[in-house]
Structure formats: structure tokens, C-alpha cells
Design a protein around this motif. Structure first.
Motif, PDB file in Angstrom:
ATOM      1  N   ASP A  47       0.857  -1.186   0.000  1.00 18.31           N
ATOM      2  CA  ASP A  47       0.000   0.000   0.000  1.00 18.31           C
ATOM      3  C   ASP A  47       0.893   1.235   0.000  1.00 18.31           C
ATOM      4  OD1 ASP A  47      -2.091  -1.754   0.198  1.00 18.31           O
ATOM      5  OD2 ASP A  47      -3.021  -0.780   1.932  1.00 18.31           O
ATOM      6  N   LEU A  48       0.521   2.236  -0.791  1.00 14.21           N
ATOM      7  CA  LEU A  48       1.375   3.424  -0.805  1.00 14.21           C
ATOM      8  C   LEU A  48       0.604   4.689  -1.143  1.00 14.21           C
ATOM      9  CD1 LEU A  48       2.056   4.131  -4.052  1.00 14.21           C
ATOM     10  CD2 LEU A  48       3.475   2.117  -3.804  1.00 14.21           C
ATOM     11  N   ILE A  49       1.220   5.806  -0.739  1.00 11.84           N
ATOM     12  CA  ILE A  49       0.742   7.157  -1.076  1.00 11.84           C
ATOM     13  C   ILE A  49       1.831   7.781  -1.936  1.00 11.84           C
ATOM     14  CG2 ILE A  49       0.086   9.417  -0.177  1.00 11.84           C
ATOM     15  CD1 ILE A  49      -0.673   7.978   2.467  1.00 11.84           C
ATOM     16  N   GLY A  50       1.534   8.020  -3.193  1.00 12.73           N
ATOM     17  CA  GLY A  50       2.519   8.570  -4.119  1.00 12.73           C
ATOM     18  C   GLY A  50       2.228  10.024  -4.412  1.00 12.73           C
ATOM     19  N   GLN A  51       3.216  10.857  -4.224  1.00  9.41           N
ATOM     20  CA  GLN A  51       3.026  12.297  -4.386  1.00  9.41           C
ATOM     21  C   GLN A  51       4.082  12.872  -5.319  1.00  9.41           C
ATOM     22  OE1 GLN A  51       2.606  14.241  -0.622  1.00  9.41           O
ATOM     23  NE2 GLN A  51       2.642  16.305  -1.488  1.00  9.41           N
ATOM     24  N   GLN A 189      -4.676  -4.445  -2.329  1.00 10.92           N
ATOM     25  CA  GLN A 189      -3.669  -3.377  -2.327  1.00 10.92           C
ATOM     26  C   GLN A 189      -4.355  -2.052  -2.640  1.00 10.92           C
ATOM     27  OE1 GLN A 189      -0.931  -3.539  -5.625  1.00 10.92           O
ATOM     28  NE2 GLN A 189       0.610  -2.252  -4.628  1.00 10.92           N
ATOM     29  N   THR A 190      -3.980  -0.994  -1.919  1.00 12.55           N
ATOM     30  CA  THR A 190      -4.533   0.334  -2.174  1.00 12.55           C
ATOM     31  C   THR A 190      -3.395   1.313  -2.439  1.00 12.55           C
ATOM     32  OG1 THR A 190      -6.404  -0.098  -0.692  1.00 12.55           O
ATOM     33  CG2 THR A 190      -5.991   2.190  -1.280  1.00 12.55           C
ATOM     34  N   MET A 191      -3.541   2.079  -3.521  1.00 19.02           N
ATOM     35  CA  MET A 191      -2.551   3.102  -3.860  1.00 19.02           C
ATOM     36  C   MET A 191      -3.256   4.442  -4.057  1.00 19.02           C
ATOM     37  SD  MET A 191       0.081   1.129  -6.460  1.00 19.02           S
ATOM     38  CE  MET A 191      -1.120   0.386  -7.578  1.00 19.02           C
ATOM     39  N   ARG A 206      -4.641   7.070   5.867  1.00 22.31           N
ATOM     40  CA  ARG A 206      -3.986   6.022   6.659  1.00 22.31           C
ATOM     41  C   ARG A 206      -4.995   5.143   7.390  1.00 22.31           C
ATOM     42  NH1 ARG A 206       1.466   6.460   6.964  1.00 22.31           N
ATOM     43  NH2 ARG A 206       2.407   8.431   6.318  1.00 22.31           N
ATOM     44  N   SER A 207      -6.218   5.644   7.544  1.00 19.13           N
ATOM     45  CA  SER A 207      -7.229   4.862   8.263  1.00 19.13           C
ATOM     46  C   SER A 207      -7.721   3.672   7.456  1.00 19.13           C
ATOM     47  CB  SER A 207      -8.418   5.758   8.647  1.00 19.13           C
ATOM     48  OG  SER A 207      -9.145   6.156   7.493  1.00 19.13           O
ATOM     49  N   PHE A 208      -7.534   3.676   6.139  1.00 18.89           N
ATOM     50  CA  PHE A 208      -7.989   2.527   5.354  1.00 18.89           C
ATOM     51  C   PHE A 208      -6.874   1.897   4.516  1.00 18.89           C
ATOM     52  CE2 PHE A 208      -9.019   6.236   2.703  1.00 18.89           C
ATOM     53  CZ  PHE A 208      -8.476   5.886   1.485  1.00 18.89           C
ATOM     54  N   LEU A 209      -5.627   2.321   4.736  1.00 17.95           N
ATOM     55  CA  LEU A 209      -4.484   1.672   4.105  1.00 17.95           C
ATOM     56  C   LEU A 209      -3.785   0.783   5.133  1.00 17.95           C
ATOM     57  CD1 LEU A 209      -4.986   4.155   2.128  1.00 17.95           C
ATOM     58  CD2 LEU A 209      -2.574   3.991   1.592  1.00 17.95           C
ATOM     59  N   THR A 210      -3.082  -0.224   4.652  1.00 18.09           N
ATOM     60  CA  THR A 210      -2.352  -1.138   5.536  1.00 18.09           C
ATOM     61  C   THR A 210      -0.864  -0.839   5.449  1.00 18.09           C
ATOM     62  OG1 THR A 210      -4.012  -2.847   5.116  1.00 18.09           O
ATOM     63  CG2 THR A 210      -1.900  -3.551   6.060  1.00 18.09           C
ATOM     64  N   LYS A 211      -0.321  -0.310   6.554  1.00 26.56           N
ATOM     65  CA  LYS A 211       1.106   0.037   6.620  1.00 26.56           C
ATOM     66  C   LYS A 211       1.600   0.722   5.338  1.00 26.56           C
ATOM     67  CE  LYS A 211       2.164  -3.818   9.738  1.00 26.56           C
ATOM     68  NZ  LYS A 211       2.927  -5.080   9.918  1.00 26.56           N
ATOM     69  N   PRO A 212       0.956   1.833   4.978  1.00 26.77           N
ATOM     70  CA  PRO A 212       1.318   2.473   3.705  1.00 26.77           C
ATOM     71  C   PRO A 212       2.689   3.151   3.759  1.00 26.77           C
ATOM     72  CG  PRO A 212      -0.188   3.877   4.918  1.00 26.77           C
ATOM     73  CD  PRO A 212      -0.077   2.592   5.696  1.00 26.77           C
ATOM     74  N   VAL A 213       3.362   3.168   2.622  1.00 27.76           N
ATOM     75  CA  VAL A 213       4.604   3.923   2.466  1.00 27.76           C
ATOM     76  C   VAL A 213       4.262   5.214   1.731  1.00 27.76           C
ATOM     77  CG1 VAL A 213       6.917   3.939   1.475  1.00 27.76           C
ATOM     78  CG2 VAL A 213       5.941   1.801   2.355  1.00 27.76           C
ATOM     79  N   HIS A 214       4.659   6.346   2.310  1.00 31.19           N
ATOM     80  CA  HIS A 214       4.391   7.658   1.699  1.00 31.19           C
ATOM     81  C   HIS A 214       5.621   8.069   0.895  1.00 31.19           C
ATOM     82  CE1 HIS A 214       3.010  12.136   2.260  1.00 31.19           C
ATOM     83  NE2 HIS A 214       3.103  11.758   1.003  1.00 31.19           N
TER      84      HIS A 214
END
Length: 429
Positions: A47-51, A189-191, A206-214
Motif C-alpha cells: 500500500d502506498l501514497i505517491g506524491q 492493495q490500495t494506492m 492512513r485509516s484505510f491503508l495497511t502500513k502504507p509507504v508515503h
């Protein structure tokens, strides 16, 4: 779109040969920073947050690993005609653009894609789903409608992507996104990808992602606007804005240009005004039907017209690398809208110019943008269409006049319904 010659290729990062070949056929071999950083994690199912800034390759940052995993990943169920990946975007225009980008990357793999959004007949979208589809790109409202009707199955979705996640998780879309999340109660998986990710949005995500990497594809304190985009801001009288814009459109080196307005009525009026002065122009705004909006965007992409007048409905849906100028005819309502608007130029290594016309009644709005983005211009100069400083700053030749040729008809420039009161006059029947 081109990346640095020192960047790794998609093949270097382990992307399937078939996808690499499809990308190479479109001239894409090396990765942008956001792709280089996200691909190893995304391909692994993290799971990740891509910026990353607008125009720096976010679509392939999630699209390539999504296709790769749907095509050939042990933890994605074998394809059976029900969706394995879902990409949700805020606007119809962006849905079309993302769908086209994924189609190009998937030309050599047996993965079926469809794009679903409002303004199109339900029947054709239902028929595509019944025929079998592996990846769905769509807007929240229509996706939820089809899910509620039992036409869209979400119980086998392994990958969820929210593109322009800052807007998707804002109040307007959040109820629909929550419905989708409830339907995806199984492991997946959530992105999330966006140019801007305000703190409260990250907290919510972050409340609905699993250990996300930002992942940020630039320094934490980097400016939110492109260094490749020159910003010119000045105060312009409301009655002079049309003349200012007409002269600005005659600037040296001016190519494809987007003129942004806040309201639908202004978009239609500005398109008509510019067409009457001889410019080839199309409009895109919310009072136009979807076929008419697509006609305008196609004409702009293909170069039939080189000026597009748009409300913010189009700010996140136009992915064209060679837009030379963006004109904020009306000052945006907030800093993030400003960032997304001017991000339509200066893309993928190209340079661009973003011009903001601050009306005298819009100064407070501009000052809020200036303070948030640290642009150091709280009191822009006052220029008129005849000001020599204006012509000098933007490379406008002395020969530029109020018109450039015979009046034309604007695509989508018809009057907007319901904006002018009747003021009691008797209407002819």
C-alpha cells in the motif's frame, strides 16, 4: 513524455517485457522519479501514497504496476471477466485520459480495460462489464450506480487506486469512496496518488491503508509549483480582461493554451469573445453534455483549436505535454486549485508560462494563495492591455491588436442556461 537518460528503465525495475514493449512503442522507456520510487513497492503489492507534481508521470506510476500485477502476479486471482483492479478518478476527462494511457501500456497483454463515467449511456457500460473486464477506470458516481444495480462486481478486486486522492477524499466524494471501501472488505492493495496531499487527507487515508509507504518525488520543503513554469501575476480590471487575454494570446512562442475560469457562464462567454476576435477556441464546462465536452477536448488535443477555455472540471483531466501557456482569467478559489491549474504547462521537462489576472475584487483571494505557496507577491502590479510593462513581460509584439482575423464560432461556447434572470420581460412563444 521523456525522462532523464540516467533514470532506470521500466525493464530495469522488473516490469513485464510485454508492457515494456508497449511503452517503448510510444517512446517511453525510462522512468520519472515518481515511477522509479513507487514501482518496486507497487509491484510487490505494498500500500502506498505517491506524491509528485502534476505532469511528472503519476499515471504510469500506478498504471504500470497495476497492469503488471493483474497480468501476472501470484496473489491476484486468475482472470475470469470480473474486475481485478479499480482506478477511481474525480472527473470524466481524467477518466478518459487515464483509460487511454493504460490502454496504450496494455496493448501486448491479454488484460481487458473499460472506462466508466457519467454522461454516457448505461447500456454500453453494462454491456462491456457483461462481456468481461479486468481493469475498470471510472468516476465515483457512475461506479456506485452500477455497483448498486449489481452490474459491477467488486468482490474480486485486488488493487484499488485513487488518482487525485486529495480531491477524492475531500467532502464531495468521500461518501461514495466510503461505499467502495465497504465493498472491498477483503484483502487488497490500495494506492493513492496526487500532486498535493494535505495533512488531514493523509491522516484520513492512513485509516484505510495497511502500513502504507508515503513517497514524495521531491524534497519535503520543495515548492509545489514547477520551476519550469514561469509565473506572471498582475492585477487586471474586469472590463479589460478580454482585451488583455486577446493580446496575451499573440505573445511570441505561444502554442496550445488553456484559459481557466471559475464559472460555467464565464467560460462560455470568454470562449465566444475570443472566437469573435478570430481565435480558434473551444470551451469545456459543466453545462455541456459529455459528447460536446469530448468534442472540445479532442479538437484541442488534435490541434484543430489551440485555445481551450475551461472551468476547473478540466484542470485534472488534460494530460498534454506541449501546453505553452495557462491563463487564469479568474483567480482560483484556493491554493491547490492554483497548483493544479498551472500544472497544465511546464510538463515533462518542457517550459511554460502561467499568467494570472487578478481582478481588483479578487486581491484577497490572491493574497491567500500567495501566502500559502510563498510566492512573495502579495500586491501584484496593475497592468492594462495597453501597458508597455505587460507587453514586455510576456513578449507581446507591437503588431498585436484586438483581433487576429474574422469572427469564428467557438466549440462549446453557447450561452449557459439559467444564468441570466428574465427580469420580468414577457418571453415570445
Amino acid at each position: 513524455m521523456s525522462a532523464s537518460n540516467s533514470s532506470p528503465t521500466f525493464a530495469d525495475l522488473g516490469v513485464a517485457v510485454e508492457i515494456c514493449e508497449a511503452l517503448a512503442a510510444s517512446g517511453i522507456t525510462r522512468t520519472f522519479a515518481i515511477q522509479e520510487l513507487t514501482l518496486p513497492l507497487a509491484l510487490d503489492g505494498t500500500d502506498l501514497i505517491g506524491q509528485a507534481r502534476t505532469g511528472m508521470g503519476k499515471t504510469l506510476g500506478f498504471g504500470v504496476p497495476l497492469l503488471d500485477r493483474v497480468f501476472d502476479s501470484a496473489d491476484v486471482e486468475e482472470l475470469d471477466g470480473t474486475p481485478r483492479a479499480l482506478v477511481i478518478v474525480p472527473t470524466r476527462e481524467l477518466a478518459v485520459q487515464v483509460g487511454e494511457d493504460l490502454e496504450r501500456a496494455a496493448t501486448k497483454i491479454p488484460v481487458r480495460l473499460t472506462t466508466i463515467y457519467g454522461g454516457r449511456p448505461y447500456e454500453e457500460q453494462i454491456a462491456a462489464l457483461k462481456e468481461g473486464v479486468d481493469v475498470v477506470v471510472g468516476t465515483p458516481g457512475r461506479l456506485i450506480d452500477l455497483y448498486n444495480r449489481g452490474e459491477l462486481q467488486l468482490d474480486r478486486v485486488s488493487i484499488l487506486v485513487l488518482d487525485e486522492a486529495d480531491e477524492m477524499l475531500d467532502l464531495g466524494f468521500l461518501p461514495d469512496i466510503e461505499k467502495v471501501l465497504r465493498a472491498l472488505s477483503h484483502q487488497h492493495q490500495t494506492m493513492l496518488f496526487s500532486a498535493t496531499m494535505p495533512g488531514p487527507i493523509i491522516t484520513l487515508a492512513r485509516s484505510f491503508l495497511t502500513k502504507p509507504v508515503h513517497i514524495r518525488a521531491e524534497e519535503v520543503d520543495a515548492a509545489q509549483t514547477h520551476s519550469s513554469t514561469r509565473q506572471v501575476i498582475f492585477q487586471a480590471h474586469r472590463m479589460d480582461k478580454a482585451a488583455v487575454t486577446a493580446r496575451l494570446l499573440q505573445a511570441e512562442g505561444r502554442g496550445r493554451t488553456i484559459v481557466f475560469t471559475r464559472t460555467k457562464r464565464t467560460a462560455a462567454e470568454v470562449a465566444n469573445e475570443l472566437a469573435s476576435r478570430g481565435f480558434a477556441v473551444a470551451a469545456v464546462h459543466g453545462d455541456m453534455g459529455q459528447p460536446a465536452r469530448e468534442k472540445s477536448l479532442t479538437a484541442f488535443r488534435q490541434g484543430t483549436v489551440d485555445i481551450l477555455v475551461a472551468t476547473d472540471v478540466a484542470a485534472r483531466g488534460i494530460d498534454i505535454d506541449d501546453v505553452t501557456h495557462v491563463i487564469n482569467y479568474q483567480t482560483p478559489d484556493d491554493p491547490m486549485t492554483y497548483v493544479h491549474r498551472i500544472g497544465r504547462t511546464g510538463r515533462a521537462g518542457n517550459s511554460g508560462t502561467a499568467v494570472t489576472l487578478v481582478g481588483y475584487d479578487e486581491l484577497a483571494k490572491w493574497q491567500a494563495i500567495n501566502d500559502e505557496l510563498k510566492l512573495d507577491l502579495p500586491e501584484p502590479p496593475k497592468w492594462f492591455s495597453t501597458s508597455p510593462e505587460f507587453s514586455e513581460a510576456l513578449g507581446i509584439p507591437d503588431s498585436a491588436g484586438p483581433n487576429v482575423g474574422p469572427a469564428k464560432k467557438a466549440l462549446g461556447g453557447v450561452a449557459v442556461h439559467g444564468t441570466r434572470p428574465n427580469r420580468g420581460r414577457q418571453q415570445r412563444r
